[in-house]
Scaffold this motif. Structure first.
Motif, short mmCIF file in Angstrom:
data_model
loop_
_atom_site.label_atom_id
_atom_site.label_comp_id
_atom_site.label_asym_id
_atom_site.label_seq_id
_atom_site.Cartn_x
_atom_site.Cartn_y
_atom_site.Cartn_z
N ARG A 90 -20.10 -3.38 16.03
CA ARG A 90 -20.09 -1.98 16.47
C ARG A 90 -19.16 -1.11 15.62
O ARG A 90 -19.20 0.12 15.73
N SER A 91 -18.33 -1.72 14.80
CA SER A 91 -17.35 -0.98 14.01
C SER A 91 -17.94 -0.52 12.68
O SER A 91 -19.12 -0.76 12.37
N TYR A 92 -17.12 0.11 11.86
CA TYR A 92 -17.51 0.57 10.52
C TYR A 92 -17.87 -0.59 9.60
O TYR A 92 -18.50 -0.40 8.56
N LEU A 93 -17.46 -1.80 9.97
CA LEU A 93 -17.80 -2.97 9.17
C LEU A 93 -19.20 -3.50 9.46
O LEU A 93 -19.74 -4.32 8.70
N GLY A 94 -19.80 -3.05 10.57
CA GLY A 94 -21.06 -3.60 11.02
C GLY A 94 -22.17 -3.56 9.99
O GLY A 94 -22.88 -4.56 9.79
N ALA A 95 -22.35 -2.42 9.32
CA ALA A 95 -23.43 -2.28 8.35
C ALA A 95 -23.24 -3.23 7.17
O ALA A 95 -24.22 -3.79 6.65
N TYR A 96 -21.99 -3.43 6.75
CA TYR A 96 -21.72 -4.33 5.63
C TYR A 96 -21.95 -5.78 6.02
O TYR A 96 -22.43 -6.58 5.22
N VAL A 97 -21.58 -6.12 7.26
CA VAL A 97 -21.80 -7.48 7.75
C VAL A 97 -23.29 -7.78 7.87
O VAL A 97 -23.77 -8.85 7.48
N ALA A 98 -24.06 -6.80 8.38
CA ALA A 98 -25.48 -7.01 8.65
C ALA A 98 -26.30 -7.24 7.38
O ALA A 98 -27.26 -8.01 7.39
N LYS A 99 -25.91 -6.61 6.28
CA LYS A 99 -26.73 -6.71 5.07
C LYS A 99 -26.25 -7.80 4.11
O LYS A 99 -26.91 -8.06 3.11
N TRP A 100 -25.11 -8.42 4.40
CA TRP A 100 -24.57 -9.39 3.45
C TRP A 100 -25.35 -10.70 3.52
O TRP A 100 -25.66 -11.21 4.58
N GLN A 101 -25.64 -11.23 2.34
CA GLN A 101 -26.33 -12.52 2.21
C GLN A 101 -25.56 -13.44 1.27
O GLN A 101 -25.09 -12.98 0.22
N PRO A 102 -25.45 -14.72 1.60
CA PRO A 102 -25.87 -15.33 2.87
C PRO A 102 -25.02 -14.83 4.03
O PRO A 102 -23.92 -14.33 3.81
N PRO A 103 -25.51 -14.94 5.25
CA PRO A 103 -24.80 -14.36 6.41
C PRO A 103 -23.37 -14.88 6.53
O PRO A 103 -23.07 -16.03 6.19
N LEU A 104 -22.49 -14.00 6.99
CA LEU A 104 -21.09 -14.36 7.18
C LEU A 104 -20.93 -15.31 8.37
O LEU A 104 -21.74 -15.29 9.30
N SER A 105 -19.86 -16.07 8.36
CA SER A 105 -19.50 -16.85 9.54
C SER A 105 -18.84 -15.93 10.55
O SER A 105 -18.20 -14.94 10.18
N PRO A 106 -18.97 -16.21 11.84
CA PRO A 106 -18.28 -15.39 12.85
C PRO A 106 -16.77 -15.35 12.61
O PRO A 106 -16.14 -14.31 12.85
N LEU A 107 -16.20 -16.45 12.13
CA LEU A 107 -14.76 -16.48 11.87
C LEU A 107 -14.38 -15.49 10.78
O LEU A 107 -13.39 -14.75 10.92
N LEU A 108 -15.14 -15.43 9.71
CA LEU A 108 -14.83 -14.49 8.63
C LEU A 108 -14.96 -13.05 9.11
O LEU A 108 -14.17 -12.18 8.73
N ALA A 109 -15.93 -12.77 9.95
CA ALA A 109 -16.09 -11.42 10.49
C ALA A 109 -14.86 -10.99 11.29
O ALA A 109 -14.35 -9.87 11.14
N LEU A 110 -14.37 -11.90 12.15
CA LEU A 110 -13.18 -11.58 12.95
C LEU A 110 -11.95 -11.40 12.06
O LEU A 110 -11.16 -10.46 12.27
N CYS A 111 -11.79 -12.28 11.07
CA CYS A 111 -10.63 -12.19 10.18
C CYS A 111 -10.66 -10.90 9.36
O CYS A 111 -9.62 -10.23 9.18
N THR A 112 -11.83 -10.54 8.87
CA THR A 112 -11.97 -9.30 8.10
C THR A 112 -11.60 -8.10 8.94
O THR A 112 -10.90 -7.18 8.48
N PHE A 113 -12.07 -8.09 10.19
CA PHE A 113 -11.77 -6.96 11.09
C PHE A 113 -10.27 -6.86 11.35
O PHE A 113 -9.70 -5.75 11.32
N LEU A 114 -9.61 -7.99 11.57
CA LEU A 114 -8.17 -7.97 11.83
C LEU A 114 -7.40 -7.42 10.63
O LEU A 114 -6.49 -6.59 10.79
#
Length: 466
Positions: A90-114
């Motif tokens: 839902r954040s400003y990172l959402g669009a970048y996460v959604a289009k990245w290939q291969p898909p990110l791990s949930p852990l990397l998404a949380l770490c990036t947000f922090l």
């Protein structure tokens, strides 16, 4: 008022003193906690049971404001307060996460947000929570290599594996970090550095609660089960506490229900799981005193199979026992052999080489500089500690060719020998090949003079807590 001198008065004073020693110091007045509680209130959470406090021994935690009864829900944190991968999408990172290939791990998404939110500072809506997070962690992955080298061998190996895993995690994530450059005026290399990602990784690894979420195409196949729970993650761990903790689908809250009662102004604990102290230190950066799950890991050296074969050839595999008088003669002999180093093992097998053993190894070793593996001593101490639950005296003797011999307990009656008390000099005697050494009840398979090295006092729980 006259001070009571009777037994009842002494017991009452002792209980009162113990109560004050364990009582926490209220920290809810501190600015960071005032801001956090206001932030939580805006998200529909206000706690009436617990307050932040500092405790001797455990540090920062949560203290009960009133008496808590068994089975009571002590905290119910709304979903709106949880930091999950939904928060990232839902954040400003959402669009970048959604289009990245291969898909990110949930852990990397949380770490990036922090990392991104911490960099935002005052502009971050999560600032009140970020302000109370530790600035640094004490997990082995965060320690200097010189400190890690001081850890026991099994833990040191695990710590190095953990460091390699985090370094690979960082290296494989750099391309994704570069794709976020349009979001920042500064270079992303300075924002998403290794130290920043390590801090975020430790934050998730040490503080996340389990909240299972369904698989989404924008994330990899790794389980999406981590959620950061502000305020709730101030609760400290105690291995003897039983609680029920889970996300309630009906109330849409993460709830913790006590399994026992708690008095007013006492620290409220939860249990992270039945972990031994090695696991606690690796994953959370601390160890638990009087941990019922504590254990000693005995590592396997490169020549273990060869040593086992020797024991089998001499019929030393069977009848290894441990009784109230201590380890049996066969067990001690097997442990002694297992702790020999490569060059000593070769010398031990060839009696001719015993006569030309290096001079520096023909004198009694200093306990401070002995380089022999302590696995045998640990195993003996663990066995004694698990049975007797009290400090153990471990005597260490040196044979010219065999190296150190570990002996636990205060006496030995093996083979009718006279008792040997650690710290005393056994009778000097030249050990004959395949005959017991005087006063030890230990079979020595070489020639040489036995020398006392000294004793070590090991208390099993304290040793494991180090």
């Amino acid at each position: 008022m006259k001070k009571g001198r009777g037994r009842t008065s002494r017991i009452r004073r002792r209980k009162l003193s113990k109560s004050f020693e364990s009582r926490g110091v209220n920290e809810s007045y501190k600015p960071e906690f005032i801001q956090l509680r206001k932030w939580l209130k805006d998200r529909k959470f206000e706690d009436t049971n617990l307050i932040p406090a500092s405790f001797p021994g455990t540090g920062r935690g949560l203290m009960s404001k009133t008496s808590l009864r068994e089975g009571q829900v002590i905290i119910s944190l709304p979903e709106s307060c949880l930091l999950t991968t939904d928060t990232v999408i839902r954040s400003y990172l959402g669009a970048y996460v959604a289009k990245w290939q291969p898909p990110l791990s949930p852990l990397l998404a949380l770490c990036t947000f922090l990392v991104a939110e911490k960099h935002a500072g005052d502009r971050s809506p999560w600032k009140p929570y970020l302000e109370i997070l530790p600035k640094a962690y004490t997990c082995p992955v965060c320690l200097e290599p010189e400190v890690v080298n001081l850890l026991p061998q099994p833990l040191k190996a695990k710590a190095r594996e953990q460091r390699i895993r985090v370094q690979e995690f960082f290296t494989s994530s750099r391309d994704f970090f570069s794709s976020l450059q349009p979001l920042f005026s500064e270079a992303v290399e300075g924002i998403f550095s290794y130290s920043a990602l390590l801090w975020a990784w430790c934050t998730v690894n040490t503080r996340a609660v389990y909240v299972k979420r369904g698989r989404r195409q924008c994330f990899s196949a790794e389980p999406d089960t981590c959620a950061l729970a502000p305020y709730l993650d101030l609760l400290n761990h105690s291995p003897g506490v039983q609680v029920q903790a889970a996300f309630n689908e009906e109330t849409r809250c993460y709830e913790i229900r006590t399994g026992s009662s708690c008095r007013r102004h006492e620290e409220v604990f939860i249990c992270y799981g039945p972990h031994d102290n090695q696991r606690l230190l690796l994953e959370y950066g601390f160890v638990a005193a009087r941990n019922p799950h504590a254990c000693v890991y005995v590592s396997q050296d490169k020549q273990m199979n060869k040593k086992i074969s020797i024991l089998k050839d001499h019929d030393f595999i069977e009848n290894m026992t441990f009784g109230w008088d201590g380890p049996s003669w066969r067990l001690l002999t097997a442990l002694k052999l297992l702790c020999l180093e490569a060059e000593e093992l070769a010398c031990w097998q060839d009696p001719d080489e015993a006569l030309t053993f290096p001079p520096e190894l023909q004198e009694p070793r200093n306990l401070q500089t002995a380089v022999y593996p302590m696995g045998a001593a640990l195993l003996v101490a663990a066995a004694v500690g698990s049975i007797l639950l009290k400090p153990v005296q471990v005597g260490i003797m040196s044979c010219v060719c065999c190296g150190p011999v570990f002996r636990a307990g205060g006496r030995s009656t093996a083979r009718g020998r006279a008792p040997w008390f650690p710290g005393t000099q056994p009778s000097a005697e030249v050990c004959e090949r395949k005959s017991p050494v005087s006063s030890l009840g230990m079979q020595c398979l070489c020639y040489g003079r036995s020398n006392i090295l000294g004793t070590v006092r090991i208390h099993l729980p304290s040793f494991i807590d180090c």
